[in-house]
Design an enzyme around this catalytic site. Structure first.
Site, PDB file in Angstrom:
ATOM      1  N   CYS A 141       3.917 111.966  58.696  1.00 19.86           N
ATOM      2  CA  CYS A 141       3.390 110.611  58.862  1.00 19.86           C
ATOM      3  C   CYS A 141       3.448 109.812  57.567  1.00 19.86           C
ATOM      4  N   CYS A 146       5.222 107.509  60.198  1.00 14.95           N
ATOM      5  CA  CYS A 146       4.468 106.280  60.474  1.00 14.95           C
ATOM      6  C   CYS A 146       4.411 105.301  59.298  1.00 14.95           C
ATOM      7  N   LYS A 149       7.835 103.862  58.053  1.00 12.08           N
ATOM      8  CA  LYS A 149       8.384 103.155  59.221  1.00 12.08           C
ATOM      9  C   LYS A 149       7.693 101.812  59.427  1.00 12.08           C
ATOM     10  N   LYS A 150       6.359 101.823  59.383  1.00 12.64           N
ATOM     11  CA  LYS A 150       5.613 100.581  59.626  1.00 12.64           C
ATOM     12  C   LYS A 150       5.866  99.592  58.484  1.00 12.64           C
ATOM     13  N   GLY A 214       4.682 129.259  53.989  1.00 18.27           N
ATOM     14  CA  GLY A 214       3.872 130.341  54.557  1.00 18.27           C
ATOM     15  C   GLY A 214       4.521 130.977  55.769  1.00 18.27           C
ATOM     16  N   SER A 281      15.199 106.930  71.693  1.00 15.57           N
ATOM     17  CA  SER A 281      13.764 106.989  71.871  1.00 15.57           C
ATOM     18  C   SER A 281      13.079 106.262  70.730  1.00 15.57           C
ATOM     19  N   TYR A 282      11.763 106.330  70.787  1.00 10.31           N
ATOM     20  CA  TYR A 282      10.837 105.909  69.755  1.00 10.31           C
ATOM     21  C   TYR A 282      11.473 105.711  68.365  1.00 10.31           C
ATOM     22  N   VAL A 283      11.813 106.844  67.733  1.00 11.25           N
ATOM     23  CA  VAL A 283      12.267 106.805  66.349  1.00 11.25           C
ATOM     24  C   VAL A 283      13.572 106.017  66.231  1.00 11.25           C
ATOM     25  N   LEU A 285      14.894 103.609  68.188  1.00 12.09           N
ATOM     26  CA  LEU A 285      14.790 102.161  68.395  1.00 12.09           C
ATOM     27  C   LEU A 285      13.999 101.487  67.275  1.00 12.09           C
ATOM     28  N   GLU A 286      12.980 102.176  66.782  1.00 13.72           N
ATOM     29  CA  GLU A 286      12.215 101.582  65.674  1.00 13.72           C
ATOM     30  C   GLU A 286      13.100 101.416  64.439  1.00 13.72           C
ATOM     31  N   ASP A 416       2.198 118.492  66.142  1.00 17.37           N
ATOM     32  CA  ASP A 416       3.519 118.425  66.787  1.00 17.37           C
ATOM     33  C   ASP A 416       4.044 119.777  67.264  1.00 17.37           C
ATOM     34  N   HIS A 554      -9.593  82.887  72.277  1.00 21.65           N
ATOM     35  CA  HIS A 554      -8.508  81.923  72.326  1.00 21.65           C
ATOM     36  C   HIS A 554      -8.232  81.375  70.939  1.00 21.65           C
ATOM     37  N   GLU A 559      -5.875  87.846  75.018  1.00 27.34           N
ATOM     38  CA  GLU A 559      -6.667  87.176  76.056  1.00 27.34           C
ATOM     39  C   GLU A 559      -5.950  87.158  77.410  1.00 27.34           C
TER      40      GLU A 559
HETATM   41  P1  FAD Z   1       3.375 117.160  59.991  1.00 26.61           P
HETATM   42  O1  FAD Z   1       2.709 115.893  59.608  1.00 26.61           O
HETATM   43  O2  FAD Z   1       4.836 117.123  60.196  1.00 26.61           O
HETATM   44  O3  FAD Z   1       3.020 118.226  58.849  1.00 26.61           O
HETATM   45  C1  FAD Z   1       3.547 119.511  58.823  1.00 26.61           C
HETATM   46  C2  FAD Z   1       3.660 119.955  57.374  1.00 26.61           C
HETATM   47  O4  FAD Z   1       3.844 121.361  57.318  1.00 26.61           O
HETATM   48  C3  FAD Z   1       4.863 119.336  56.674  1.00 26.61           C
HETATM   49  O5  FAD Z   1       4.504 118.873  55.396  1.00 26.61           O
HETATM   50  C4  FAD Z   1       5.830 120.514  56.567  1.00 26.61           C
HETATM   51  O6  FAD Z   1       6.720 120.382  55.482  1.00 26.61           O
HETATM   52  C5  FAD Z   1       4.863 121.661  56.386  1.00 26.61           C
HETATM   53  N1  FAD Z   1       5.393 122.974  56.725  1.00 26.61           N
HETATM   54  C6  FAD Z   1       6.243 123.306  57.728  1.00 26.61           C
HETATM   55  N2  FAD Z   1       6.444 124.621  57.748  1.00 26.61           N
HETATM   56  C7  FAD Z   1       5.708 125.136  56.733  1.00 26.61           C
HETATM   57  C8  FAD Z   1       5.494 126.456  56.251  1.00 26.61           C
HETATM   58  N3  FAD Z   1       6.043 127.499  56.850  1.00 26.61           N
HETATM   59  N4  FAD Z   1       4.694 126.632  55.179  1.00 26.61           N
HETATM   60  C9  FAD Z   1       4.113 125.577  54.565  1.00 26.61           C
HETATM   61  N5  FAD Z   1       4.261 124.312  54.991  1.00 26.61           N
HETATM   62  C10 FAD Z   1       5.046 124.097  56.067  1.00 26.61           C
HETATM   63  N6  FAD Z   1       2.919 108.975  64.865  1.00 26.61           N
HETATM   64  C11 FAD Z   1       2.032 107.981  65.057  1.00 26.61           C
HETATM   65  O7  FAD Z   1       0.903 108.234  65.464  1.00 26.61           O
HETATM   66  N7  FAD Z   1       2.364 106.684  64.802  1.00 26.61           N
HETATM   67  C12 FAD Z   1       3.582 106.339  64.349  1.00 26.61           C
HETATM   68  O8  FAD Z   1       3.849 105.157  64.119  1.00 26.61           O
HETATM   69  C13 FAD Z   1       4.529 107.371  64.135  1.00 26.61           C
HETATM   70  N8  FAD Z   1       5.747 107.080  63.642  1.00 26.61           N
HETATM   71  C14 FAD Z   1       6.617 108.086  63.385  1.00 26.61           C
HETATM   72  C15 FAD Z   1       7.856 107.747  62.849  1.00 26.61           C
HETATM   73  C16 FAD Z   1       8.768 108.730  62.568  1.00 26.61           C
HETATM   74  C17 FAD Z   1      10.096 108.358  61.978  1.00 26.61           C
HETATM   75  C18 FAD Z   1       8.447 110.097  62.822  1.00 26.61           C
HETATM   76  C19 FAD Z   1       9.428 111.174  62.521  1.00 26.61           C
HETATM   77  C20 FAD Z   1       7.225 110.421  63.352  1.00 26.61           C
HETATM   78  C21 FAD Z   1       6.301 109.427  63.640  1.00 26.61           C
HETATM   79  N9  FAD Z   1       5.039 109.714  64.166  1.00 26.61           N
HETATM   80  C22 FAD Z   1       4.156 108.706  64.404  1.00 26.61           C
HETATM   81  C23 FAD Z   1       4.646 111.094  64.493  1.00 26.61           C
HETATM   82  C24 FAD Z   1       3.726 111.713  63.420  1.00 26.61           C
HETATM   83  O9  FAD Z   1       4.316 111.588  62.150  1.00 26.61           O
HETATM   84  C25 FAD Z   1       3.491 113.190  63.756  1.00 26.61           C
HETATM   85  O10 FAD Z   1       3.004 113.278  65.073  1.00 26.61           O
HETATM   86  C26 FAD Z   1       2.478 113.841  62.813  1.00 26.61           C
HETATM   87  O11 FAD Z   1       2.881 113.738  61.481  1.00 26.61           O
HETATM   88  C27 FAD Z   1       2.295 115.305  63.200  1.00 26.61           C
HETATM   89  O12 FAD Z   1       1.401 115.919  62.333  1.00 26.61           O
HETATM   90  P2  FAD Z   1       1.435 117.507  62.130  1.00 26.61           P
HETATM   91  O13 FAD Z   1       0.240 117.820  61.313  1.00 26.61           O
HETATM   92  O14 FAD Z   1       1.628 118.177  63.412  1.00 26.61           O
HETATM   93  O15 FAD Z   1       2.765 117.787  61.301  1.00 26.61           O
HETATM   94  P1  NA7 Z   2      12.643 112.123  71.534  1.00 25.61           P
HETATM   95  O1  NA7 Z   2      11.510 111.332  72.028  1.00 25.61           O
HETATM   96  O2  NA7 Z   2      12.697 113.567  71.842  1.00 25.61           O
HETATM   97  O3  NA7 Z   2      14.010 111.422  71.986  1.00 25.61           O
HETATM   98  C1  NA7 Z   2      15.258 111.920  71.648  1.00 25.61           C
HETATM   99  C2  NA7 Z   2      16.303 110.854  71.898  1.00 25.61           C
HETATM  100  O4  NA7 Z   2      17.570 111.356  71.507  1.00 25.61           O
HETATM  101  C3  NA7 Z   2      16.425 110.506  73.385  1.00 25.61           C
HETATM  102  O5  NA7 Z   2      16.802 109.168  73.482  1.00 25.61           O
HETATM  103  C4  NA7 Z   2      17.546 111.444  73.835  1.00 25.61           C
HETATM  104  O6  NA7 Z   2      18.237 110.966  74.954  1.00 25.61           O
HETATM  105  C5  NA7 Z   2      18.446 111.419  72.630  1.00 25.61           C
HETATM  106  N1  NA7 Z   2      19.288 112.609  72.526  1.00 25.61           N
HETATM  107  C6  NA7 Z   2      18.879 113.886  72.544  1.00 25.61           C
HETATM  108  N2  NA7 Z   2      19.946 114.710  72.399  1.00 25.61           N
HETATM  109  C7  NA7 Z   2      21.037 113.910  72.297  1.00 25.61           C
HETATM  110  C8  NA7 Z   2      22.420 114.165  72.145  1.00 25.61           C
HETATM  111  N3  NA7 Z   2      22.895 115.405  72.066  1.00 25.61           N
HETATM  112  N4  NA7 Z   2      23.264 113.124  72.076  1.00 25.61           N
HETATM  113  C9  NA7 Z   2      22.785 111.855  72.159  1.00 25.61           C
HETATM  114  N5  NA7 Z   2      21.490 111.551  72.313  1.00 25.61           N
HETATM  115  C10 NA7 Z   2      20.622 112.579  72.379  1.00 25.61           C
HETATM  116  O7  NA7 Z   2      12.747 112.059  69.949  1.00 25.61           O
HETATM  117  P2  NA7 Z   2      12.353 111.017  68.823  1.00 25.61           P
HETATM  118  O8  NA7 Z   2      12.874 111.594  67.553  1.00 25.61           O
HETATM  119  O9  NA7 Z   2      12.764 109.639  69.127  1.00 25.61           O
HETATM  120  O10 NA7 Z   2      10.773 111.076  68.789  1.00 25.61           O
HETATM  121  C11 NA7 Z   2      10.095 112.309  68.686  1.00 25.61           C
HETATM  122  C12 NA7 Z   2       8.666 112.071  68.370  1.00 25.61           C
HETATM  123  O11 NA7 Z   2       8.555 111.766  66.975  1.00 25.61           O
HETATM  124  C13 NA7 Z   2       8.087 110.917  69.118  1.00 25.61           C
HETATM  125  O12 NA7 Z   2       7.301 111.373  70.175  1.00 25.61           O
HETATM  126  C14 NA7 Z   2       7.265 110.205  68.052  1.00 25.61           C
HETATM  127  O13 NA7 Z   2       5.898 110.483  68.218  1.00 25.61           O
HETATM  128  C15 NA7 Z   2       7.674 110.741  66.751  1.00 25.61           C
HETATM  129  P3  NA7 Z   2      17.813 111.356  76.483  1.00 25.61           P
HETATM  130  O14 NA7 Z   2      16.792 110.346  76.885  1.00 25.61           O
HETATM  131  O15 NA7 Z   2      17.269 112.764  76.444  1.00 25.61           O
HETATM  132  O16 NA7 Z   2      19.085 111.255  77.225  1.00 25.61           O
END
Ligand code: FAD
Ligand code: NA7
Length: 579
Positions: A141, A146, A149-150, A214, A281-283, A285-286, A416, A554, A559
């Site tokens: 994040c 997040c 991205k924001k 770990g 998806s999400y990531v 299009l953003e 996640d 308003h 609203e």
């Molecule tokens: P993470 O935050 O990913 O933390 C996991 C940590 O564990 C990482 O630092 C990783 O390096 C570490 N790690 C992994 N394996 C090991 C290991 N074996 N030993 C030690 N450390 C390890 N969510 C929102 O709510 N709003 C948003 O706007 C939003 N935008 C996003 C935009 C993008 C581009 C992406 C990719 C995600 C976005 N998310 C957003 C999703 C959000 O970032 C995740 O849902 C959130 O960070 C998940 O938290 P987590 O604690 O599960 O994992």
């Molecule tokens: P998502 O939500 O798992 O979406 C993956 C996107 O990538 C989706 O549009 C898929 O299309 C597409 N996709 C997956 N595999 C392929 C291949 N092989 N070729 C082309 N396109 C593909 O992942 P995001 O990374 O956007 O977001 C994951 C989470 O991270 C999200 O929930 C946020 O909270 C942060 P599909 O619709 O399956 O045809």
């Protein structure tokens, strides 16, 4: 732990046993149950038990050889913290809790456990991306999700505001252009300050932070490997897996060598130039949205639909706004090969893609190819098989019960990595915090994964809470639903001369449940801010009648939800007249 019980006891007494079992399980405590009516000398044991404990009823519970009492006494002891103290007494582990992963969920859980007086360690380690990008403490994040991205979305919105400003009387002669390096450096500086404050906060709460990777090596024991390859072993009574997820690759020629992912984009030291975004998806299009917003030539390659899992009417509107504002869409294509034509910052890449509907192939040349095709949970290389934690073979995600407990009682997981849960920061934080409170604070609240609001920060933001229209129909049947909707024109857009029939509001109501609002959707400026408050209302059981009785503010976008009149089923015109 020992529980003495009678298997033939009445239903109500068995209920007590069940409650105690659930409590012990949620605390990760291993226990033995002796069914007194099923052992030869059960009657004698019962007699001795009542003599030494002065308790004739079962379940009769002992914790670390100390008599606890029955069900009620055990729960009282849990609430007062006495139970936890007794459980801790015999602990020979280095830590009460080790959290693997210092991201949103892991940090929240570790800090809460430390506040509750536990000895806690967090391991956080970033394996560099194939392009060599890595970052500091705080997880996805803060570093590559997040937050950057924001901020990049904000950079794009400011560009739009600059255009609008002329209509509001601002005069300037300088040529306006965007500087990628300045934006990225400023965002990275902010992230650096967040990394620092996370470290400080862990120190203040006496959480031991170790910057090592770990992995489990045996029951209750992990190996921590640091950047230099040095290995250290630690033990703990309980573990939380919060390792998050990392971007997926396609497995095609050239993808890991030449493509970048969101892990690389936010700290890219040069402007990416003409960009192809793969995924819809999400990531995807953003990122496509803000790259176009800062003036780049952007194409999105879509395999099937936009924003799978989201309301498809809204998803298409998100896409069509992007299209009208310069983003190109290549629909029903998937990449098959990426080839480098020229090195550079950025270089030039040729991409070959094939149609998902026929034999057609196409080629294109881009400076940057950004893969956003989903995320792989980081669960395959952390030794889960060594301690028997189940992982879904297909998704790599970890199934847990409603208390975030895995099939191994002393191992929990949040964020996640969880199977079937939402990948959102506030969800990971809430789950982590409540888990610590249940484990160490005598509390019982579970994380609710229902009616979680979210917002997609595309150029026109999309906020939602509850069910998509498709899901609502699937669950409740179309005839039981009423959908209210309207297009609207934000006041700020009128003078600016921006699109007057683009912003859209929709609620889905369940007619057989007092017209309860089960789906909330808004496409418009500040959609996240608008959605947050309505999500709280939905938690309180918001109905259409309550919305109608709410007085609007308003002039705002929000609203519009207090005056929704037109139902979708009526087919009446919802366009806004005038310009
Ligand atoms: P993470 O935050 O990913 O933390 C996991 C940590 O564990 C990482 O630092 C990783 O390096 C570490 N790690 C992994 N394996 C090991 C290991 N074996 N030993 C030690 N450390 C390890 N969510 C929102 O709510 N709003 C948003 O706007 C939003 N935008 C996003 C935009 C993008 C581009 C992406 C990719 C995600 C976005 N998310 C957003 C999703 C959000 O970032 C995740 O849902 C959130 O960070 C998940 O938290 P987590 O604690 O599960 O994992
Ligand atoms: P998502 O939500 O798992 O979406 C993956 C996107 O990538 C989706 O549009 C898929 O299309 C597409 N996709 C997956 N595999 C392929 C291949 N092989 N070729 C082309 N396109 C593909 O992942 P995001 O990374 O956007 O977001 C994951 C989470 O991270 C999200 O929930 C946020 O909270 C942060 P599909 O619709 O399956 O045809």
């Amino acid at each position: 732990m020992s529980i003495f019980h009678n298997s033939v006891d009445s239903e109500s007494k068995s209920k007590f046993l069940l409650q105690v079992k659930e409590l012990f399980s949620s605390l990760g405590v291993e226990y033995n149950i002796l069914e007194l009516d099923q052992v030869d000398d059960g009657a004698n044991v019962q007699e001795v038990l009542s003599e030494i404990t002065n308790q004739k009823t079962v379940p009769n519970i002992f914790v670390n050889k100390v008599h606890m009492g029955g069900c009620d006494r055990t729960f009282q002891a849990h609430q007062s913290g006495l139970l936890q103290k007794l459980l801790q007494k015999e602990s020979t582990y280095d830590y009460d809790l080790i959290v693997i992963g210092g991201g949103s969920g892991g940090l929240a859980c570790a800090q809460e456990a430390a506040i509750l007086g536990k000895k806690v360690m967090v391991l956080d380690f970033v394996v560099p991306s194939p392009q060599g990008t890595s970052w500091g403490l705080g997880g996805t994040c803060v570093n590559v999700g997040c937050v950057p991205k924001k901020l990049m979305h904000q950079a794009a919105l400011l560009g739009q505001a600059l255009k609008d400003s002329r209509k509001f009387g601002w005069e300037y002669n300088q040529q306006v252009k965007h500087n990628w390096e300045i934006m990225t450096e400023a965002i990275q500086n902010h992230i650096g300050s967040l990394n620092w404050s996370y470290g400080l906060s862990l120190r203040e709460k006496s959480v031991a932070y170790v910057n090592s990777y770990g992995e489990f090596v045996e029951r209750h024991k992990i190996k921590a490997t640091n950047r230099k390859g040095q290995e250290t072993y630690y033990t703990a009574a309980k573990f939380v897996i919060a390792t998050g997820a990392r971007p997926r690759y396609l497995g095609i020629q050239g993808d890991k060598e030449y493509c970048i992912t969101s892990d690389d984009l936010f700290s890219l030291p040069y402007c990416p130039g003409k960009t192809l975004v793969v995924g819809a998806s999400y990531v995807a299009l953003e990122c496509a949205g803000f790259l176009a917003g800062v003036g780049l030539d952007v194409t999105v390659m879509v395999r099937s639909v936009l924003l799978r899992g989201f309301d498809q009417e809204m998803a298409e509107k998100v896409g069509s706004y992007m299209e009208q504002h310069g983003v190109k869409f290549l629909r029903k294509f998937i990449p098959v090969m990426v080839q480098q034509l020229e090195k550079g910052s950025p270089g030039k890449l040729k991409i070959v893609a094939k149609s998902t509907e026929g034999p057609e192939t196409i080629e294109g040349v881009y400076n940057t190819v950004l893969l956003a095709v989903g995320r792989e949970p980081s669960t395959r290389k952390i030794g889960l098989e060594k301690i028997g934690v189940k992982v879904s073979e297909k998704s790599g995600k970890i199934p847990v019960n409603d208390m975030e407990q895995t099939n191994v009682p002393y191992v929990y997981a949040v964020g996640d990595v969880l199977e079937g849960k939402l990948e959102l920061t506030p969800v990971a934080i809430q789950a982590g915090k409540l888990l610590a409170r249940r484990l160490f604070g005598g509390r019982s609240e579970k994380c609710s994964y229902i009616n979680v609001p979210t917002t997609v920060f595309t150029p026109l933001e999309y906020g939602c809470c509850g069910l998509s229209e498709e899901k609502a129909i699937e669950i409740h049947k179309k005839e039981n639903l009423e959908v209210y909707h309207t297009l609207f024109w934000p006041l700020e857009w009128t003078v600016a001369g921006r699109d007057n029939n683009t912003c859209y509001a929709k609620i889905i109501c369940n007619k057989v449940d007092n017209n309860r609002v089960i789906g909330f959707h808004i496409l418009g400026p500040n959609a996240g801010e608008v959605t947050q408050g309505f999500a709280a209302a939905m938690k309180c059981g918001l109905t259409k009648q309550l919305l109608d009785g709410t007085i609007g503010i308003h002039p705002t976008c929000g609203e519009v939800f207090t005056t929704l009149e037109i139902t979708k089923s009526s087919g009446l015109d919802i366009t806004q007249k005038g310009c």
